[in-house]
Motif scaffolding. Structure first.
Motif, short mmCIF file in Angstrom:
data_model
loop_
_atom_site.label_atom_id
_atom_site.label_comp_id
_atom_site.label_asym_id
_atom_site.label_seq_id
_atom_site.Cartn_x
_atom_site.Cartn_y
_atom_site.Cartn_z
N VAL A 12 0.84 -1.19 0.00
CA VAL A 12 0.00 0.00 0.00
C VAL A 12 0.88 1.24 0.00
O VAL A 12 1.69 1.44 0.90
CB VAL A 12 -0.93 0.03 1.23
CG1 VAL A 12 -1.77 1.32 1.24
CG2 VAL A 12 -1.85 -1.19 1.24
N LYS A 111 -4.02 -2.69 -6.35
CA LYS A 111 -2.88 -1.77 -6.33
C LYS A 111 -3.38 -0.42 -6.84
O LYS A 111 -4.03 -0.35 -7.88
CB LYS A 111 -1.74 -2.28 -7.21
CG LYS A 111 -0.53 -1.35 -7.25
CD LYS A 111 0.58 -1.95 -8.11
CE LYS A 111 1.77 -1.00 -8.25
NZ LYS A 111 2.32 -0.59 -6.96
N MET A 112 -3.08 0.62 -6.12
CA MET A 112 -3.51 1.97 -6.49
C MET A 112 -2.74 2.43 -7.73
O MET A 112 -1.51 2.59 -7.70
CB MET A 112 -3.26 2.94 -5.34
CG MET A 112 -3.64 4.38 -5.65
SD MET A 112 -5.42 4.65 -5.73
CE MET A 112 -5.84 4.47 -3.99
N GLU A 142 -7.17 0.46 -1.17
CA GLU A 142 -6.15 -0.41 -1.78
C GLU A 142 -6.01 -1.66 -0.93
O GLU A 142 -5.70 -1.57 0.26
CB GLU A 142 -4.83 0.35 -1.87
CG GLU A 142 -3.74 -0.35 -2.65
CD GLU A 142 -2.51 0.52 -2.82
OE1 GLU A 142 -1.64 0.14 -3.62
OE2 GLU A 142 -2.41 1.57 -2.14
#
Length: 345
Positions: A12, A111-112, A142
């Motif tokens: 993250v 996943k951002m 996330e």
């Protein structure tokens, strides 16, 4: 020596999330003075003032675009699935005569990816504005290993309002009323598990075209929204009932608005089956019962009204870009939908 852990090493990245949220804020700007705080607050404040509504009833709904979103992200149709989300959501409340007011969204991802998330929020905001409402807040989360990198799940909730005296709930439906089909523009957001299975087993279907579009483009057309064509009819009192045709098809949705002692008799031969459904039928060999339970088959909304009002309603909807045709009538019964005739492929 113990390895030093961090939130970023676990998957993250807060810096990326913060950068995305800063860009999202621009998409969510609004001139609606009822929105009392800016994006980024812990919760959204919305002043409950509804012009022209004497006895407001709040209409609430949550929705997600189902497995269609998997195909949409695989084929980079991000904006389209955002319109799917909002248009489906709005359709579910306007069938009660409601005006959509504000939306809260949730974006879950493995996943951002800043650029993708910003595109999502921008598209959701635009889809809301197209239906006279606003995206005023939500949540982006996330969740590595819960979803894979590149994996997204979207959902949203809407708040709408209707005057208590103008709720459309089917209670006005009476024997002899006509069932009018307002056409869909494709699958909308239902039946994609079957379609994905069909694509897996008969990949040659991907070489087909539908109304000039590739098969992928045809099945990923955004869900049509009916608020703009219908909203001027709501105050007239001419609409006795509205059913949004989603999972379960005509039978599984029209029956939800039938009053006690009444049924709907639908003539299948009067349904204008879209070319896309004919293609799915041909490649998949799906029987008619499953086609009718899985897909809308070309009926996006079923509208119920007095026969005397059907010409005016039809003229208004046609003038606003909707294809319409009568497909049945209300008869004595036990709140079920019965079929006569056969689908025309």
């Amino acid at each position: 020596m113990t390895k030093e852990l961090s939130y970023e090493s676990s998957g993250v990245n807060i810096d990326v999330a913060d950068a995305a949220k800063r860009e999202m804020a621009g998409s969510m700007e609004t001139s609606d003075t009822r929105v009392l705080n800016r994006p980024g607050a812990f919760a959204s404040l919305f002043e409950a003032k509804f012009e022209g509504v004497e006895n407001p009833v709040l209409v609430l709904k949550a929705e997600e675009p189902g497995s269609k979103q998997l195909l949409a992200f695989q084929h980079d149709k991000v904006e389209g699935v955002c319109y799917d989300l909002i248009n489906h959501l709005v359709n579910d409340i306007i069938v009660m005569g409601a005006k959509p007011e504000v939306v809260l969204d949730i974006i879950l991802c493995g996943k951002m990816e800043k650029d993708i998330v910003v595109r999502i929020v921008d598209a959701i905001s635009k889809a809301c504005r197209a239906q006279d409402c606003q995206l005023i807040g939500g949540e982006t989360s996330e969740q590595p290993k819960v979803l894979p990198a590149g994996g997204y799940m979207l959902n949203a909730s809407v708040l709408g309002v209707v005057d208590k005296s103008k709720i459309i709930d089917g209670s006005a439906i009476k024997k002899g009323d006509v069932v009018l089909s307002i056409a869909s523009n494709g699958l909308h957001t239902n039946g994609y598990s079957l379609v994905r299975k069909l694509m897996e087993e008969r990949p040659e279907i991907l070489n087909e075209t539908v109304d000039g579009d590739s098969f992928i483009d045809a099945i990923l057309r955004p869900h049509q929204c009916y608020y703009q064509p219908l909203k001027e009819l709501f105050p007239t009192g001419k609409i006795h009932g509205l059913a949004h045709i989603t999972g379960g098809g005509v039978e599984g949705n029209l029956n939800r608005i039938l009053p006690e002692g009444l049924s709907a008799a639908v003539d299948l031969s009067q349904i204008e089956v879209l070319e896309l459904f004919k293609l799915i039928k041909r490649y998949g060999g799906v029987n008619d019962k499953d086609m009718m339970r899985t897909f809308n088959m070309g009926v996006g909304i079923a509208l119920v009204a007095d026969p005397a009002d059907i010409p005016a309603i039809s003229a208004h909807l046609t003038a606003n870009g909707c294809a319409v045709n009568p497909i049945g009538q209300i008869v004595d019964g036990d709140q079920t939908v019965t079929f006569t005739g056969e689908l025309r492929y």
